[in-house]
Design a protein around this motif. Structure first.
Motif, PDB file in Angstrom:
ATOM      1  N   ARG A   1       0.856  -1.192   0.000  1.00 28.99           N
ATOM      2  CA  ARG A   1       0.000   0.000   0.000  1.00 28.99           C
ATOM      3  C   ARG A   1       0.891   1.241   0.000  1.00 28.99           C
ATOM      4  NH1 ARG A   1       0.548   1.974   4.986  1.00 28.99           N
ATOM      5  NH2 ARG A   1       1.008   0.536   6.670  1.00 28.99           N
ATOM      6  N   LEU A   2       0.292   2.384  -0.330  1.00 26.68           N
ATOM      7  CA  LEU A   2       1.046   3.632  -0.310  1.00 26.68           C
ATOM      8  C   LEU A   2       1.440   3.974   1.125  1.00 26.68           C
ATOM      9  CD1 LEU A   2      -0.872   6.092  -2.687  1.00 26.68           C
ATOM     10  CD2 LEU A   2       1.117   4.682  -3.195  1.00 26.68           C
ATOM     11  N   ALA A   3       2.575   4.630   1.277  1.00 22.80           N
ATOM     12  CA  ALA A   3       3.011   5.093   2.600  1.00 22.80           C
ATOM     13  C   ALA A   3       3.228   6.601   2.549  1.00 22.80           C
ATOM     14  CB  ALA A   3       4.286   4.384   3.008  1.00 22.80           C
ATOM     15  N   LYS A   4       3.127   7.241   3.712  1.00 24.09           N
ATOM     16  CA  LYS A   4       3.201   8.703   3.761  1.00 24.09           C
ATOM     17  C   LYS A   4       4.621   9.293   3.804  1.00 24.09           C
ATOM     18  CE  LYS A   4      -0.829  11.174   5.557  1.00 24.09           C
ATOM     19  NZ  LYS A   4      -1.478  11.700   6.760  1.00 24.09           N
ATOM     20  N   PRO A   5       5.572   8.683   4.531  1.00 19.46           N
ATOM     21  CA  PRO A   5       6.844   9.381   4.772  1.00 19.46           C
ATOM     22  C   PRO A   5       7.575   9.859   3.512  1.00 19.46           C
ATOM     23  CG  PRO A   5       6.687   7.442   6.148  1.00 19.46           C
ATOM     24  CD  PRO A   5       5.539   7.378   5.190  1.00 19.46           C
ATOM     25  N   GLY A   6       7.567   9.057   2.443  1.00 22.33           N
ATOM     26  CA  GLY A   6       8.271   9.440   1.211  1.00 22.33           C
ATOM     27  C   GLY A   6       7.679  10.693   0.601  1.00 22.33           C
ATOM     28  N   LEU A   7       6.356  10.693   0.456  1.00 22.82           N
ATOM     29  CA  LEU A   7       5.682  11.850  -0.144  1.00 22.82           C
ATOM     30  C   LEU A   7       5.853  13.092   0.727  1.00 22.82           C
ATOM     31  CD1 LEU A   7       3.902  12.864  -2.477  1.00 22.82           C
ATOM     32  CD2 LEU A   7       1.907  12.310  -1.093  1.00 22.82           C
ATOM     33  N   GLU A   8       5.797  12.895   2.029  1.00 20.15           N
ATOM     34  CA  GLU A   8       5.964  14.035   2.949  1.00 20.15           C
ATOM     35  C   GLU A   8       7.358  14.652   2.814  1.00 20.15           C
ATOM     36  OE1 GLU A   8       2.810  13.177   6.603  1.00 20.15           O
ATOM     37  OE2 GLU A   8       4.901  12.552   6.813  1.00 20.15           O
TER      38      GLU A   8
END
Lengths: 110, 110
Positions: free
Chosen positions: A69-76
């Motif tokens: 699933r997608l994760a937040k830390p990279g995009l953040e």
């Protein structure tokens, strides 16, 4: 915070971006992710490893199946860094506007 | 529209991001950009070429001096693509919220 080099590097590949676009629609298994691409499953696994290192996806095992699933830390991390660029670009356009405005004023005085 | 692979690849290096952060403060010459780094000028020129290919900077010659400034197409391409991810992440958190809410309702009924 994800390693920002790894996050940008992970995003610099069309297959990896296609995997992310698929995951943007919801969780998927490794098999489901591999399906649309004419690459081997080990190749997909390598891509997933790079995406995970970049903090863009998370994986979990359920029996023999591996779900992604997608994760937040990279995009953040990426977004936070790009904010600097956005501000810089806005400022440079403001500078250009004021230079142009000044030129107009000078033209008016001629 | 800038090549998105090149734009992300250009962003995946700390020296190139430092160059962009410097340019976010305003235009600079190649010499000024090279100054803070302990790398050769040819190495800086290679970095600038990669940033230019990614649509993140623009260069112009003024006599013997080469000036660099931030450019919009690279950031626009990157931002447009990241919007897909942002939407996907929001949706997945909404799904998680509704799953948790459903679990709460079921717990209440026990």
């Amino acid at each position: 915070m994800a390693n920002i080099d790894s996050a940008f590097l992970a995003l610099a590949d069309p297959i990896r971006r296609a995997i992310l676009a698929r995951l943007a629609k919801g969780e998927a298994t490794v098999l489901e992710l591999a399906e649309p691409f004419s690459v081997t499953q080990p190749a997909i696994s390598r891509h997933l490893k790079i995406l995970e290192k970049g903090g863009l996806i998370a994986r979990r095992a359920e029996g023999t199946k591996r779900h992604c699933r997608l994760a937040k830390p990279g995009l953040e991390a990426v977004d936070k860094w790009l904010a600097t660029l956005r501000t810089g670009l806005e400022k440079s356009y403001q500078r250009l506007d004021s230079v142009l405005a000044e030129m107009e004023v000078k033209k008016g005085h001629k």
